[in-house]
Design a protein around this motif. Structure first.
Motif, PDB file in Angstrom:
ATOM      1  N   ASP A   1     -80.709 -15.202 -18.282  1.00  0.00           N
ATOM      2  CA  ASP A   1     -81.056 -14.020 -17.804  1.00  0.00           C
ATOM      3  C   ASP A   1     -80.635 -14.068 -16.063  1.00  0.00           C
ATOM      4  N   VAL A   2     -80.217 -12.852 -15.283  1.00  0.00           N
ATOM      5  CA  VAL A   2     -79.965 -12.812 -13.986  1.00  0.00           C
ATOM      6  C   VAL A   2     -80.813 -11.880 -13.427  1.00  0.00           C
ATOM      7  N   ASN A   3     -81.754 -12.225 -12.500  1.00  0.00           N
ATOM      8  CA  ASN A   3     -82.309 -11.121 -11.763  1.00  0.00           C
ATOM      9  C   ASN A   3     -81.665 -10.768 -10.499  1.00  0.00           C
ATOM     10  N   ARG A   4     -81.076  -9.343 -10.578  1.00  0.00           N
ATOM     11  CA  ARG A   4     -80.280  -8.616  -9.640  1.00  0.00           C
ATOM     12  C   ARG A   4     -81.122  -7.732  -8.789  1.00  0.00           C
ATOM     13  N   ASP A   5     -82.288  -7.452  -9.077  1.00  0.00           N
ATOM     14  CA  ASP A   5     -83.230  -6.458  -8.466  1.00  0.00           C
ATOM     15  C   ASP A   5     -83.063  -6.427  -6.796  1.00  0.00           C
ATOM     16  N   ALA A   6     -83.244  -7.545  -6.495  1.00  0.00           N
ATOM     17  CA  ALA A   6     -83.328  -7.804  -4.862  1.00  0.00           C
ATOM     18  C   ALA A   6     -81.791  -7.503  -4.497  1.00  0.00           C
ATOM     19  N   ALA A   7     -80.886  -7.885  -4.965  1.00  0.00           N
ATOM     20  CA  ALA A   7     -79.387  -7.443  -4.735  1.00  0.00           C
ATOM     21  C   ALA A   7     -79.126  -6.117  -4.689  1.00  0.00           C
ATOM     22  N   LYS A   8     -79.899  -5.203  -5.601  1.00  0.00           N
ATOM     23  CA  LYS A   8     -79.724  -3.769  -5.815  1.00  0.00           C
ATOM     24  C   LYS A   8     -80.451  -3.210  -4.656  1.00  0.00           C
ATOM     25  N   ALA A   9     -81.548  -3.486  -4.292  1.00  0.00           N
ATOM     26  CA  ALA A   9     -82.306  -3.041  -3.248  1.00  0.00           C
ATOM     27  C   ALA A   9     -81.606  -3.204  -1.849  1.00  0.00           C
ATOM     28  N   GLN A  10     -81.125  -4.466  -1.729  1.00  0.00           N
ATOM     29  CA  GLN A  10     -80.147  -4.735  -0.356  1.00  0.00           C
ATOM     30  C   GLN A  10     -79.113  -3.977  -0.442  1.00  0.00           C
ATOM     31  N   LYS A  11     -78.420  -3.657  -1.530  1.00  0.00           N
ATOM     32  CA  LYS A  11     -77.130  -2.873  -1.461  1.00  0.00           C
ATOM     33  C   LYS A  11     -77.249  -1.524  -1.305  1.00  0.00           C
ATOM     34  N   ASN A  12     -78.587  -0.881  -1.492  1.00  0.00           N
ATOM     35  CA  ASN A  12     -79.011   0.439  -1.215  1.00  0.00           C
ATOM     36  C   ASN A  12     -79.749   0.599   0.177  1.00  0.00           C
ATOM     37  N   ASP A  13     -79.912  -0.484   0.651  1.00  0.00           N
ATOM     38  CA  ASP A  13     -80.302  -0.558   2.199  1.00  0.00           C
ATOM     39  C   ASP A  13     -79.461  -0.159   3.353  1.00  0.00           C
ATOM     40  N   PRO A  14     -79.417   0.887   4.167  1.00  0.00           N
ATOM     41  CA  PRO A  14     -78.306   1.214   4.984  1.00  0.00           C
ATOM     42  C   PRO A  14     -78.700   0.305   6.278  1.00  0.00           C
ATOM     43  N   GLN A  15     -79.592  -0.457   6.196  1.00  0.00           N
ATOM     44  CA  GLN A  15     -79.872  -1.307   7.359  1.00  0.00           C
ATOM     45  C   GLN A  15     -79.441  -2.793   7.094  1.00  0.00           C
ATOM     46  N   THR A  16     -78.824  -3.138   5.700  1.00  0.00           N
ATOM     47  CA  THR A  16     -78.425  -4.324   5.661  1.00  0.00           C
ATOM     48  C   THR A  16     -76.882  -4.283   5.469  1.00  0.00           C
ATOM     49  N   GLN A  17     -76.425  -5.578   6.070  1.00  0.00           N
ATOM     50  CA  GLN A  17     -74.871  -5.737   5.805  1.00  0.00           C
ATOM     51  C   GLN A  17     -74.710  -6.931   5.072  1.00  0.00           C
ATOM     52  N   GLN A  18     -73.810  -6.912   4.046  1.00  0.00           N
ATOM     53  CA  GLN A  18     -73.561  -8.372   3.281  1.00  0.00           C
ATOM     54  C   GLN A  18     -72.416  -8.748   3.583  1.00  0.00           C
ATOM     55  N   LEU A  19     -72.446 -10.023   4.108  1.00  0.00           N
ATOM     56  CA  LEU A  19     -71.086 -10.755   4.298  1.00  0.00           C
ATOM     57  C   LEU A  19     -70.704 -11.615   3.379  1.00  0.00           C
ATOM     58  N   ARG A  20     -69.439 -11.552   3.070  1.00  0.00           N
ATOM     59  CA  ARG A  20     -68.869 -12.226   2.177  1.00  0.00           C
ATOM     60  C   ARG A  20     -67.619 -13.062   2.838  1.00  0.00           C
ATOM     61  N   TYR A  21     -67.065 -14.002   1.900  1.00  0.00           N
ATOM     62  CA  TYR A  21     -66.056 -15.095   2.440  1.00  0.00           C
ATOM     63  C   TYR A  21     -64.751 -15.208   1.574  1.00  0.00           C
ATOM     64  N   ALA A  22     -63.763 -15.159   2.017  1.00  0.00           N
ATOM     65  CA  ALA A  22     -62.515 -15.254   1.112  1.00  0.00           C
ATOM     66  C   ALA A  22     -61.595 -16.267   1.825  1.00  0.00           C
ATOM     67  N   GLN A  23     -60.950 -17.067   1.167  1.00  0.00           N
ATOM     68  CA  GLN A  23     -60.174 -18.567   1.934  1.00  0.00           C
ATOM     69  C   GLN A  23     -58.587 -17.758   1.608  1.00  0.00           C
ATOM     70  N   SER A  24     -57.957 -17.911   2.592  1.00  0.00           N
ATOM     71  CA  SER A  24     -56.365 -17.394   2.909  1.00  0.00           C
ATOM     72  C   SER A  24     -55.536 -18.557   2.143  1.00  0.00           C
ATOM     73  N   ARG A  25     -54.278 -18.376   2.073  1.00  0.00           N
ATOM     74  CA  ARG A  25     -53.548 -19.368   1.433  1.00  0.00           C
ATOM     75  C   ARG A  25     -53.283 -20.590   2.534  1.00  0.00           C
ATOM     76  N   THR A  26     -53.690 -20.415   3.628  1.00  0.00           N
ATOM     77  CA  THR A  26     -53.646 -21.547   4.637  1.00  0.00           C
ATOM     78  C   THR A  26     -54.949 -22.185   4.575  1.00  0.00           C
ATOM     79  N   GLY A  27     -55.956 -21.862   3.860  1.00  0.00           N
ATOM     80  CA  GLY A  27     -57.314 -22.565   3.934  1.00  0.00           C
ATOM     81  C   GLY A  27     -58.199 -21.706   5.121  1.00  0.00           C
ATOM     82  N   GLN A  28     -57.694 -20.865   5.710  1.00  0.00           N
ATOM     83  CA  GLN A  28     -58.761 -20.176   6.687  1.00  0.00           C
ATOM     84  C   GLN A  28     -59.766 -19.276   5.926  1.00  0.00           C
TER      85      GLN A  28
END
Length: 388
Positions: free
Chosen positions: A99-126
């Motif tokens: 089981d996975v608890n995502r309640d905190a994640a859902k609350a964070q998603k609906n919080d307009p004062q929270t920004q969620q940073l993600r990361y992607a890697q380009s073909r050059t490794g950046q």
């Protein structure tokens, strides 16, 4: 975004895995694999999806895949024999068997004062930081005052603008590589910008999307739209310009904004630094401009600011305009002095199927609290949401 399972916490925003409260060091591909599994607990994640997400669709050997799966199991306290957390479905894929608890994640998603940073890697490794928020039509926003996701979010006025946008759109933003200007030719720099756009739109699952380009974001947006016409549904150019100061009549006169930067950028709270920004935002609000200056002085050296100014002065995208095929809206302040209204008219006249909305302000772009801000938001929303 936080996923809690077994005795582990996968904190996507911080890119951290905790087990029993202790940080576990994992390679980026192992982290991506865990995130993918945590998104769909109990469900089969096909091998093809794993390769697409973790290895960006590149060819990868069976031994490499097996090594990453083994590393993921070890990181969460599992092993290939018991498979109590990560289960192999033979010849098909993997399953997070807990089981996975995502309640905190859902609350964070609906919080307009929270920004969620993600990361992607380009073909050059950046590694390219990005954010994805809101629902609705997919919109990529390029260009901002501070060019930094975290600094932008700290500014109350910019956070208001972003919240207004995410209330209407599925908004994607990213951090550009600031090193790309100083060590490259102009074309190489634009190629890197295009690579960044391809990287984050793929990570976000954007196949066809609209682009909102503000300020100097006009240039990579036009390069991308001209090169990938099948990807860009609509284009909004706000506060942009077709040709920089060096190409305009009167460019032989001293650049007063450049002088203000040279004289006062390194002094915190300097009136010279404020003056350089008020040139772009004479209608304020003054408090918003002051906060912008404070953030930018902490982010960029005087040399970097001068480089940005010189790059904007020398830029020209006139040659690209006929190649932009998507419907385009140009938004511009009537009394903008740094990049005046005739530059917006060049954009609208040069792009087939483009229109221009003139905003009653001296700001390059209206800020929240400015009289023209509501018109700005209504105009871009009506354009992007209008049926094709």
């Amino acid at each position: 975004m936080r996923y809690e399972f077994a005795d582990c916490v996968l904190d996507v925003d911080r890119h951290v895995l905790l087990r029993s409260g202790e940080t576990v060091s994992v390679e980026p591909q192992v982290f991506d694999l865990l995130e993918l599994l945590a998104e769909s607990p109990g469900k089969l994640v096909p091998r093809e999806e794993i390769i697409e997400r973790v290895w960006k669709g590149r060819f990868v050997s069976d031994s490499t895949i097996s090594a990453r799966i083994a590393a993921a199991r070890k990181a969460v306290g599992d092993d290939g024999k018991t498979q109590r957390i990560i289960k192999t479905i033979v010849r098909r894929g993997l399953q997070l068997a807990t089981d996975v608890n995502r309640d905190a994640a859902k609350a964070q998603k609906n919080d307009p004062q929270t920004q969620q940073l993600r990361y992607a890697q380009s073909r050059t490794g950046q590694i390219v930081p990005y954010t994805l928020a809101g629902d609705g039509l997919p919109v990529l926003r390029i260009g901002s005052v501070v060019h930094d996701l975290e600094a932008e979010w700290r500014l109350p006025g910019e956070r208001t603008r972003l919240t207004d946008m995410t209330n209407r759109f599925h908004l994607l933003r990213y951090n550009k590589d600031h090193r790309a200007m100083s060590d490259s030719t102009r074309q190489v720099t634009y190629d890197r910008r295009i690579d960044e756009i391809l990287t984050v739109t793929k990570a976000a699952g954007f196949d066809q999307f609209s682009i909102l380009a503000e300020f100097s974001g006009t240039f990579p947006a036009l390069h991308f739209a001209a090169r990938y016409p099948d990807r860009v549904k609509k284009l909004v150019l706000a506060g942009g310009w077709a040709e920089g100061r060096d190409h305009r009549a009167g460019s032989e006169q001293p650049d007063s904004i450049r002088t203000l930067i040279e004289e006062g950028w390194q002094t915190p709270g300097s009136g010279y630094a404020m003056g350089s920004m008020l040139s772009y935002f004479p209608d304020g609000p003054l408090d918003s401009v002051r906060l912008m200056v404070n953030e930018m002085q902490s982010l960029y050296s005087r040399e970097q600011k001068l480089e940005y100014r010189d790059t904007g002065n020398s830029a020209s995208v006139v040659h690209l305009l006929p190649d932009v095929k998507c419907p385009t809206l140009v938004l511009h302040g009537r009394h903008s002095a740094v990049h005046p209204l005739p530059e917006a008219r060049k954009l609208a006249a040069g792009i087939p199927n483009a229109s221009l909305v003139v905003l009653e302000t001296g700001n390059q772009i209206p800020l929240p609290g400015n009289a023209a801000y509501d018109t700005y938001m209504k105009s871009l929303t009506a354009f992007l949401e209008a049926p094709d």
